[in-house]
Design an enzyme around this catalytic site. Structure first.
Site, PDB file in Angstrom:
ATOM      1  N   TYR A 145       1.158  -1.077   0.072  1.00 26.26           N
ATOM      2  CA  TYR A 145       0.015  -0.147   0.146  1.00 26.26           C
ATOM      3  C   TYR A 145       0.836   1.230  -0.108  1.00 26.26           C
ATOM      4  O   TYR A 145       1.732   1.328   0.792  1.00 26.26           O
ATOM      5  CB  TYR A 145      -0.754   0.005   1.070  1.00 26.26           C
ATOM      6  CG  TYR A 145      -1.771   1.161   1.344  1.00 26.26           C
ATOM      7  CD1 TYR A 145      -2.740   1.385   0.467  1.00 26.26           C
ATOM      8  CD2 TYR A 145      -1.575   2.023   2.233  1.00 26.26           C
ATOM      9  CE1 TYR A 145      -3.669   2.513   0.651  1.00 26.26           C
ATOM     10  CE2 TYR A 145      -2.540   3.124   2.443  1.00 26.26           C
ATOM     11  CZ  TYR A 145      -3.511   3.467   1.536  1.00 26.26           C
ATOM     12  OH  TYR A 145      -4.487   4.304   1.778  1.00 26.26           O
ATOM     13  N   LYS A 173       4.351   8.820   9.080  1.00 25.48           N
ATOM     14  CA  LYS A 173       3.992   8.445  10.280  1.00 25.48           C
ATOM     15  C   LYS A 173       4.927   8.692  11.328  1.00 25.48           C
ATOM     16  O   LYS A 173       4.848   9.925  11.764  1.00 25.48           O
ATOM     17  CB  LYS A 173       3.641   6.748  10.097  1.00 25.48           C
ATOM     18  CG  LYS A 173       2.850   6.313   9.167  1.00 25.48           C
ATOM     19  CD  LYS A 173       2.056   4.807   9.067  1.00 25.48           C
ATOM     20  CE  LYS A 173       0.921   4.999   8.420  1.00 25.48           C
ATOM     21  NZ  LYS A 173       0.942   4.278   7.067  1.00 25.48           N
ATOM     22  N   ASP A 179       9.363   2.930  -0.061  1.00 22.76           N
ATOM     23  CA  ASP A 179       8.358   3.606   0.625  1.00 22.76           C
ATOM     24  C   ASP A 179       8.439   3.272   2.118  1.00 22.76           C
ATOM     25  O   ASP A 179       7.992   1.887   2.483  1.00 22.76           O
ATOM     26  CB  ASP A 179       6.799   3.265   0.059  1.00 22.76           C
ATOM     27  CG  ASP A 179       5.681   3.833   0.965  1.00 22.76           C
ATOM     28  OD1 ASP A 179       6.172   4.566   1.711  1.00 22.76           O
ATOM     29  OD2 ASP A 179       4.550   3.766   0.463  1.00 22.76           O
TER      30      ASP A 179
HETATM   31  C1  LIG Z   1       0.289   4.468   5.758  1.00 22.09           C
HETATM   32  C2  LIG Z   1       1.226   4.549   4.534  1.00 22.09           C
HETATM   33  C3  LIG Z   1       0.981   5.280   3.383  1.00 22.09           C
HETATM   34  C4  LIG Z   1      -0.133   6.390   3.262  1.00 22.09           C
HETATM   35  O1  LIG Z   1      -0.062   7.268   4.124  1.00 22.09           O
HETATM   36  P1  LIG Z   1      -1.336   8.408   4.790  1.00 22.09           P
HETATM   37  O2  LIG Z   1      -0.482   9.372   5.746  1.00 22.09           O
HETATM   38  O3  LIG Z   1      -2.215   7.450   5.244  1.00 22.09           O
HETATM   39  O4  LIG Z   1      -1.390   9.097   3.295  1.00 22.09           O
HETATM   40  C5  LIG Z   1       1.873   5.008   2.333  1.00 22.09           C
HETATM   41  N1  LIG Z   1       2.506   4.089   2.407  1.00 22.09           N
HETATM   42  C6  LIG Z   1       2.713   3.278   3.316  1.00 22.09           C
HETATM   43  C7  LIG Z   1       3.756   2.009   3.325  1.00 22.09           C
HETATM   44  C8  LIG Z   1       1.884   3.241   4.407  1.00 22.09           C
HETATM   45  O5  LIG Z   1       2.205   2.607   5.448  1.00 22.09           O
END
Ligand SMILES: *Cc1c(COP(=O)(O)O)cnc(C)c1O
Length: 416
Positions: free
Chosen positions: A135, A256, A228
């Site tokens: 994701y 995060k 990511d």
């Molecule tokens: C949470 C997450 C996202 C998206 O971040 P948001 O702040 O919710 O838009 C993208 N990539 C990874 C790996 C994530 O865990």
């Protein structure tokens, strides 16, 4: 929740919160402190969701609150440069020297979407390669086999994403270098984007050869490599995936943890690539609240407290939790596999280790749902989906871990 449902789709501000993956009704949270949260009815839970990852020091850590308050009293947003941005940027480069230049944004989605834009501009190619179950936020190009929220809801793709755009995203199974190579031969790929450890279809670590293999394949085919690290960043190692796996990405996204519970994310990497971003270059990307002082202050305070010592303390406690769960499952003859990296962890009700999203989908989801509710009744809040990673924080003490294991032992018995 009844009032919420009349106002918000599914009663929530983000889909996984609605408990569709486990059934039943979500609780409404009132407050949190340290490893605990309390719902509106006053029930206490030990929290292993931690706002889906950001709260690496636990809920409402005093030093972070004080830093936010100090910043807040000077003004919440200016839309012009502040010193706090520079300080947080420097803190990130210390840990990730390959992130030579960066841009702050307010969500992980913005970070990944913008990193892909830079990669497309730099390579003058359109196709991106992602992995099944990874994701990368909800931007159109990523809603192609995108893991947890999407998997849980049974939406392999989302209506509203134009076919023409989805056709520019090609998908390989995680840990499958042969598929990656074959896609790189068939398409002119701008970038490979990957979660170095998957956390969005449960916790799935890479095989030892996988990330080095991606690096080599990207180089051989003129594609860029994007890590990511919105979830893994500063959880799986002090310096993230490069430190843990010895593989350096061209572009990295973080989110995060670097916001300490406020909305911050960042994309950055090689200077020659980032210098393409406006106004240094012509790749456009902007944000009204980007780099706002409250979020910068929270991120700075969090990273300052997240020392290598704290990192190894959390790692040790997370390993104890995971080992304890394995022992409980073995004693109760429940098919079970679990793993962790730093303060990120996960488990599946399946005997063999999970290497890909198709493996993950063979786990016993019905048993997970029973276990989730049995745990919640006993005051342990796990992610409400069989396809999500768990987190611990520095506020999760040895005693919290032991208490959790006691409660989860009962929960495992109750779940059958
Ligand atoms: C949470 C997450 C996202 C998206 O971040 P948001 O702040 O919710 O838009 C993208 N990539 C990874 C790996 C994530 O865990």
């Amino acid at each position: 929740m009844e009032r919420a449902r009349t106002l918000f789709p599914g009663g929530v501000s983000s889909p996984v919160r609605a408990f569709r993956g486990v059934g039943g009704e979500p609780f409404v949270v009132d407050r949190g402190k340290g490893s605990r949260i309390w719902d509106a009815d006053g029930r206490e839970y030990i929290d292993y969701v931690l706002s889906w990852g950001p709260l690496v020091l636990g809920h409402a850590p005093d030093r972070v609150l004080e830093a936010v308050e100090r910043a807040m009293r000077k003004g919440t947003s200016f839309g012009i440069p502040t010193e706090l941005e520079v300080e947080l940027g420097e803190r990130i480069v210390e840990r990730m020297p390959h992130v030579e230049m960066m841009r702050f944004v307010s969500s992980g989605t913005e970070a990944t979407m913008s990193a892909v834009r830079v990669a497309r501009a730099a390579t003058q190619r359109d196709v991106i390669l992602k992995f099944d179950g990874c994701y990368h936020g909800h931007a159109d190009s990523f809603l192609v086999r995108a893991g947890s929220g999407v998997a849980t809801l049974g939406l392999p793709n989302s209506p509203g994403v134009p076919d023409a755009l989805a056709a520019l995203t090609v998908v390989a199974p995680f840990n499958d270098l042969a598929s990656v190579e074959s896609l790189l031969r068939s398409y002119s790929v701008a970038a490979i984007i990957v979660e170095p450890i998957v956390g969005n279809s449960g916790f799935i670590p890479p095989d030892p050869a996988f990330l080095p293999g991606l690096r080599a394949l990207a180089d051989a085919h003129g594609a860029l490599l994007i890590f990511d690290e919105v979830m893994t960043g500063f959880r799986i190692a002090y310096g993230g995936a490069r430190e843990r796996f010895g593989v350096t990405a061209d572009l990295t996204t973080l989110g995060k943890v670097i916001g300490g519970g406020l909305p911050v994310a960042v994309y950055g990497g090689r200077r020659d690539l980032m210098e393409r971003v406006a106004p240094a270059g012509n790749v456009y990307q902007a944000g009204t609240l980007s780099g706002n002082p409250l979020a910068m202050a929270a991120g700075l305070a969090t990273l300052e407290l997240l020392t290598p010592d704290v990192q190894s303390r959390m790692t040790r406690r997370t390993e104890r939790l995971v080992q304890g769960l394995r022992e409980i499952a073995a004693r109760r003859r429940v098919p079970f596999t679990a793993d962790s990296a730093g303060s990120m962890w996960g488990f599946f009700f399946r005997a063999e280790p999970v290497r890909s999203f198709s493996d993950a989908k063979t786990a016993d989801v019905e048993r997970f749902k029973r276990f989730f509710h049995a745990a919640l009744e006993r005051g342990v809040y796990l992610a409400p989906s069989a396809f999500e990673a768990g987190f611990t924080s520095d506020a999760h003490s040895d005693a919290d871990i032991e208490e959790t294991l006691g409660r989860l032992d009962d929960a495992m018995a109750a779940a059958g």
